[in-house]
Design a protein around this motif. Structure first.
Motif, PDB file in Angstrom:
ATOM      1  N   VAL A  96      -9.282   5.514  15.717  1.00  0.00           N
ATOM      2  CA  VAL A  96     -10.091   4.461  15.261  1.00  0.00           C
ATOM      3  C   VAL A  96     -10.770   4.759  13.647  1.00  0.00           C
ATOM      4  O   VAL A  96     -11.539   5.502  13.453  1.00  0.00           O
ATOM      5  CB  VAL A  96     -11.567   4.674  16.491  1.00  0.00           C
ATOM      6  N   ALA A  97     -10.291   3.276  13.144  1.00  0.00           N
ATOM      7  CA  ALA A  97     -10.637   3.359  11.689  1.00  0.00           C
ATOM      8  C   ALA A  97     -10.796   1.817  11.204  1.00  0.00           C
ATOM      9  O   ALA A  97      -9.652   1.461  11.105  1.00  0.00           O
ATOM     10  CB  ALA A  97      -9.462   4.148  11.117  1.00  0.00           C
ATOM     11  N   PRO A  98     -11.839   1.773  10.766  1.00  0.00           N
ATOM     12  CA  PRO A  98     -13.239   2.443  10.982  1.00  0.00           C
ATOM     13  C   PRO A  98     -13.791   2.464  12.508  1.00  0.00           C
ATOM     14  O   PRO A  98     -13.452   1.325  13.041  1.00  0.00           O
ATOM     15  CB  PRO A  98     -14.032   1.718   9.975  1.00  0.00           C
ATOM     16  N   LEU A 128      -8.952  10.328  17.699  1.00  0.00           N
ATOM     17  CA  LEU A 128      -9.402  10.673  16.194  1.00  0.00           C
ATOM     18  C   LEU A 128     -10.501   9.333  15.655  1.00  0.00           C
ATOM     19  O   LEU A 128      -9.471   8.311  15.631  1.00  0.00           O
ATOM     20  CB  LEU A 128      -8.171  10.988  15.324  1.00  0.00           C
ATOM     21  N   ILE A 129     -11.420   9.605  15.141  1.00  0.00           N
ATOM     22  CA  ILE A 129     -12.165   8.750  14.877  1.00  0.00           C
ATOM     23  C   ILE A 129     -12.434   8.866  13.365  1.00  0.00           C
ATOM     24  O   ILE A 129     -12.637   9.997  12.493  1.00  0.00           O
ATOM     25  CB  ILE A 129     -13.807   8.282  15.416  1.00  0.00           C
ATOM     26  N   ALA A 130     -12.677   7.711  12.373  1.00  0.00           N
ATOM     27  CA  ALA A 130     -12.971   7.906  10.999  1.00  0.00           C
ATOM     28  C   ALA A 130     -14.091   7.009  10.752  1.00  0.00           C
ATOM     29  O   ALA A 130     -14.185   5.894  10.681  1.00  0.00           O
ATOM     30  CB  ALA A 130     -11.840   7.322  10.308  1.00  0.00           C
ATOM     31  N   PRO A 131     -15.568   7.840  10.826  1.00  0.00           N
ATOM     32  CA  PRO A 131     -16.875   6.799  10.729  1.00  0.00           C
ATOM     33  C   PRO A 131     -16.856   6.233   9.426  1.00  0.00           C
ATOM     34  O   PRO A 131     -16.575   6.547   8.649  1.00  0.00           O
ATOM     35  CB  PRO A 131     -17.795   7.836  10.848  1.00  0.00           C
ATOM     36  N   ALA A 132     -17.770   4.939   9.584  1.00  0.00           N
ATOM     37  CA  ALA A 132     -17.884   4.243   8.175  1.00  0.00           C
ATOM     38  C   ALA A 132     -19.137   3.493   8.475  1.00  0.00           C
ATOM     39  O   ALA A 132     -19.268   2.488   9.361  1.00  0.00           O
ATOM     40  CB  ALA A 132     -16.531   3.215   7.973  1.00  0.00           C
ATOM     41  N   MET A 133     -20.061   3.850   7.782  1.00  0.00           N
ATOM     42  CA  MET A 133     -21.504   2.848   7.988  1.00  0.00           C
ATOM     43  C   MET A 133     -22.149   3.279   6.591  1.00  0.00           C
ATOM     44  O   MET A 133     -22.123   4.033   5.944  1.00  0.00           O
ATOM     45  CB  MET A 133     -22.066   3.239   9.303  1.00  0.00           C
ATOM     46  N   VAL A 157     -12.941  13.938  14.585  1.00  0.00           N
ATOM     47  CA  VAL A 157     -13.579  13.276  13.459  1.00  0.00           C
ATOM     48  C   VAL A 157     -12.999  13.735  12.274  1.00  0.00           C
ATOM     49  O   VAL A 157     -12.796  14.849  12.018  1.00  0.00           O
ATOM     50  CB  VAL A 157     -15.086  13.612  13.672  1.00  0.00           C
ATOM     51  N   VAL A 158     -12.619  12.566  11.348  1.00  0.00           N
ATOM     52  CA  VAL A 158     -12.496  12.767   9.903  1.00  0.00           C
ATOM     53  C   VAL A 158     -13.429  12.138   9.197  1.00  0.00           C
ATOM     54  O   VAL A 158     -13.539  10.946   9.473  1.00  0.00           O
ATOM     55  CB  VAL A 158     -10.886  12.367   9.681  1.00  0.00           C
ATOM     56  N   GLY A 159     -13.986  12.705   8.127  1.00  0.00           N
ATOM     57  CA  GLY A 159     -15.121  12.123   7.128  1.00  0.00           C
ATOM     58  C   GLY A 159     -16.357  12.125   8.050  1.00  0.00           C
ATOM     59  O   GLY A 159     -16.603  12.852   9.249  1.00  0.00           O
ATOM     60  N   PRO A 160     -17.296  11.066   7.412  1.00  0.00           N
ATOM     61  CA  PRO A 160     -17.126  10.457   6.286  1.00  0.00           C
ATOM     62  C   PRO A 160     -17.170  11.059   4.916  1.00  0.00           C
ATOM     63  O   PRO A 160     -17.896  12.398   5.161  1.00  0.00           O
ATOM     64  CB  PRO A 160     -18.234   9.232   6.586  1.00  0.00           C
ATOM     65  N   GLY A 161     -17.168  10.445   3.856  1.00  0.00           N
ATOM     66  CA  GLY A 161     -17.252  10.888   2.633  1.00  0.00           C
ATOM     67  C   GLY A 161     -18.467  10.532   2.026  1.00  0.00           C
ATOM     68  O   GLY A 161     -19.242   9.618   2.638  1.00  0.00           O
ATOM     69  N   GLU A 178     -10.504   8.135   2.932  1.00  0.00           N
ATOM     70  CA  GLU A 178      -9.428   7.487   2.251  1.00  0.00           C
ATOM     71  C   GLU A 178      -8.099   7.345   3.164  1.00  0.00           C
ATOM     72  O   GLU A 178      -7.844   8.485   4.033  1.00  0.00           O
ATOM     73  CB  GLU A 178      -8.967   8.041   1.132  1.00  0.00           C
ATOM     74  N   PRO A 179      -7.300   6.518   3.345  1.00  0.00           N
ATOM     75  CA  PRO A 179      -6.318   6.072   4.219  1.00  0.00           C
ATOM     76  C   PRO A 179      -5.404   7.547   4.175  1.00  0.00           C
ATOM     77  O   PRO A 179      -4.830   7.974   5.130  1.00  0.00           O
ATOM     78  CB  PRO A 179      -5.530   4.887   3.751  1.00  0.00           C
ATOM     79  N   ALA A 180      -5.119   8.023   3.084  1.00  0.00           N
ATOM     80  CA  ALA A 180      -4.190   9.220   2.933  1.00  0.00           C
ATOM     81  C   ALA A 180      -4.821  10.334   3.676  1.00  0.00           C
ATOM     82  O   ALA A 180      -4.024  11.175   4.379  1.00  0.00           O
ATOM     83  CB  ALA A 180      -3.887   9.572   1.552  1.00  0.00           C
ATOM     84  N   GLU A 181      -6.066  10.622   3.688  1.00  0.00           N
ATOM     85  CA  GLU A 181      -6.779  11.488   4.477  1.00  0.00           C
ATOM     86  C   GLU A 181      -6.727  11.442   6.152  1.00  0.00           C
ATOM     87  O   GLU A 181      -6.445  12.339   6.691  1.00  0.00           O
ATOM     88  CB  GLU A 181      -8.275  11.755   4.034  1.00  0.00           C
ATOM     89  N   ILE A 182      -7.039  10.170   6.402  1.00  0.00           N
ATOM     90  CA  ILE A 182      -6.887   9.937   7.685  1.00  0.00           C
ATOM     91  C   ILE A 182      -5.588   9.853   8.315  1.00  0.00           C
ATOM     92  O   ILE A 182      -5.444  10.581   9.383  1.00  0.00           O
ATOM     93  CB  ILE A 182      -7.366   8.420   8.055  1.00  0.00           C
ATOM     94  N   ALA A 183      -4.609   9.615   7.728  1.00  0.00           N
ATOM     95  CA  ALA A 183      -3.255   9.780   8.000  1.00  0.00           C
ATOM     96  C   ALA A 183      -2.768  11.217   8.089  1.00  0.00           C
ATOM     97  O   ALA A 183      -1.988  11.626   9.165  1.00  0.00           O
ATOM     98  CB  ALA A 183      -1.986   9.222   7.158  1.00  0.00           C
TER      99      ALA A 183
END
Length: 430
Positions: A96-98, A128-133, A157-161, A178-183
Motif C-alpha cells: 500500500v503506497a501511499p 507492507l504500507i508506506a505512510p504519507a500525510m 511499515v516503511v517510512g515515513p521520512g 522514496e520508491p527505491a526504498e519502498i521497492a
C-alpha cells in the motif's frame, strides 16, 4: 526498515505484487514505484481508491503496470467470481503506497467499505504500507495509536521520512519514502527463507521482556511534581517491536499521553518507587529494556496540602532525596535477565557518560543519545543513538523512533541464546 534501500531487488523477480494506491499527493510516486518493481521482474496488479484517481489516472497506472487497474468493489464484471477475494489471495505481497491516515484507521479497526479496505481485510498475504500525510496528521495520537495496532497485527511499515510537504511552508515527518526504498523493503520481505528462517520473523517467541517507558512524576504537593520532558514514544515503540518479534512483553509506563501498545501487558505508574516495584513484580524475565526517564530525586516528604505562596516569606525550601536506580537494581539482581539494556539521555560527554553507565549499572547494552535543547529528541518523533557494549560503540543514523525500536529489538534477538525448544540461536541465523 532502515537500510533496505541498499539491498538488491533480486527477490522480486517473478513475484506478484498487489499494489494499492490510496489518495494523496504522494500517489504520483506510485508511477515510479511500479516502474522499479517491474524492472526488478515483479508483476504488479494495481488497485486505486477513489481518492487516488483524483491525483493520478488509472490510464497512467495501467500503462506502467501492463495490467488492469481495479477500482470498484461492486463491479459486475470483476465480482462475478468474488474478485476481491481473488485479488487478496492471488499475490505474494500486498503493498500500500501511499497509505493515508484514513486507510490506516480502516485497517486498524477492520473496516471494509471499498475495494482497497476489503482486500486488505480479506488477504492472508504479507502487507507492507508506506505512510504519507501531513506531519500534524502523522503525529496525532489517533494515527500513532493506529500505527501501533497495525504493527502488533503484523503489518510491515516503511517510512515515513522527513522533508518538505506539498503544502507551502510545511516540513516534517510524514513524507512518503522514496520508491527505491519502498521497492527494497518489498524485496526484503520476499527474500527466500533459508534454514532456520521459519522462526526469524518471531525470534523472541517464548521470551519474556520488561520495558519501562515515559517519565516519572515525583509529587511536591497534591498539585505539583518533579518531572521531565520524556514522551514515552521510544519506550512504547520498543515494547511494540519486541512483541512483534514474539516476546511476551510487560510495559511499565510512567504518565504519558500515548495509547497502550497492542498485544502488550501494561502497568501504569506515577513515581520511581512505583515503577521499581512493578518491574520487580514482573521478574523473572529474559529481557529488560529500561527506557524510562526516571527522576533522579524526589521530595523527601511531599506536602499533604498545596504549598501556598505567602508574601514576604520567599520560596519554600525543598529537601530532596535520591530515587532508586532501577537499571542498576535490575542489572545486579539475583534474577537478572539474560539481556539488560539501559538508556543514557545526556546533554554532554554522551559516549563517556554512556560508558560509565555500562560499567556501573550491570547492563549488556547502553543506548546513548544527545537530548540537548535543540535536538528535538526528548519528546520528539526521531532519535539518533549510539549502542555501547563491551565490544565497543556502534553509531546509528538519525531515524524515527519506531525504526530505532525495530533495530534494537532485532539486535536483542541476535544477542540472545535460543529460547527453550529452539534449535539454533537467532544470532547464528542472522
Amino acid at each position: 526498515m532502515d537500510g533496505f534501500a541498499e539491498q538488491d531487488l533480486g527477490s522480486l523477480s517473478g513475484r506478484r505484487i498487489l499494489l494499492i494506491i490510496a489518495g494523496g499527493i504522494a500517489a504520483y510516486k506510485s508511477l515510479d514505484l511500479i516502474r522499479r518493481l517491474r524492472a526488478a521482474g515483479a508483476e504488479v496488479r494495481p488497485i486505486m481508491t477513489a481518492g487516488a484517481q483524483a491525483f493520478v489516472t488509472p490510464l497512467a497506472v495501467g500503462a506502467l503496470a501492463a495490467d488492469k487497474v481495479f477500482t470498484d468493489l461492486f463491479s459486475r464484471e470483476d465480482e462475478q467470481d468474488v474478485g476481491h477475494i481473488r485479488l487478496a489471495r492471488d499475490c505474494d505481497l500486498v503493498l500500500v503506497a501511499p497509505v493515508t491516515a484514513d486507510l490506516m484507521a480502516k485497517m486498524a479497526h477492520g473496516l471494509a467499505d471499498d475495494l482497497a479496505s476489503t482486500v486488505l481485510l480479506a488477504t492472508d498475504r504479507p502487507v507492507l504500507i508506506a505512510p504519507a500525510m501531513n506531519p500534524v496528521m502523522w503525529a496525532k495520537a489517533p494515527t500513532q495509536r493506529n500505527l501501533m495496532q497495525l504493527k502488533a497485527d503484523g503489518i510491515h511499515v516503511v517510512g515515513p521520512g522527513i522533508g518538505e510537504m506539498a503544502e507551502a511552508g510545511e516540513r516534517g515527518e510524514g513524507r512518503m519514502s522514496e520508491p527505491a526504498e519502498i521497492a527494497a523493503a518489498a524485496a526484503a520481505l520476499l527474500r527466500p527463507a533459508g534454514a532456520g528462517d521459519a522462526r526469524r520473523d518471531r525470534p523472541l517467541a517464548g521470551r519474556r521482556a520488561i520495558v519501562t517507558s515515559g517519565p516519572t512524576h515525583e509529587p511536591i504537593d497534591p498539585v505539583r511534581y518533579i518531572a521531565n520532558r520524556s514522551s514515552g514514544r521510544q519506550g512504547h515503540a520498543i515494547a511494540a517491536a519486541l512483541a512483534e518479534l514474539g516476546a511476551d512483553v510487560t510495559l511499565v509506563s510512567g504518565p504519558v499521553t500515548l495509547a497502550d501498545p497492542a498485544g502488550v501487558t501494561v502497568h501504569h505508574v506515577e513515581t520511581a518507587r512505583e515503577m521499581l516495584d512493578a518491574v520487580l513484580a514482573a521478574l523473572p524475565a529474559d529481557i529488560a529494556v529500561m527506557v524510562a526517564a526516571v527522576a533522579d530525586w524526589r521530595v523527601d516528604t511531599a506536602a499533604g496540602e498545596k504549598i501556598k505562596k505567602k508574601a514576604g516569606e520567599g520560596a519554600p525550601l525543598l529537601s530532596l532525596t535520591e530515587n532508586p536506580d532501577i537499571l542498576k537494581t535490575i542489572g545486579h539482581h539475583a534474577q537478572r535477565p539474560a539481556m539488560v539494556v539501559g538508556f543514557a539521555a545526556e546533554t554532554q560527554s554522551v559516549l563517556d557518560n554512556g560508558r560509565a553507565k555500562l560499567a556501573s549499572k550491570g547492563a549488556d547494552l547502553i543506548v546513548a543519545n544527545d537530548v540537548s535543547a535543540g535536538t528535538g529528541i526528548m519528546g520528539g518523533p526521531r532519535n539518533q543513538v549510539a549502542i555501547l557494549s563491551a565490544a565497543g560503540v556502534e553509531h546509528w543514523p538519525e531515524l524515527d523512533k519506531s525504526a530505532v525500536a525495530d533495530r534494537l529489538a532485532r539486535l536483542i534477538a541476535q544477542r540472545l541464546s535460543p529460547a527453550p525448544g529452539q534449535e539454533a540461536s537467532a544470532a547464528q541465523d542472522a
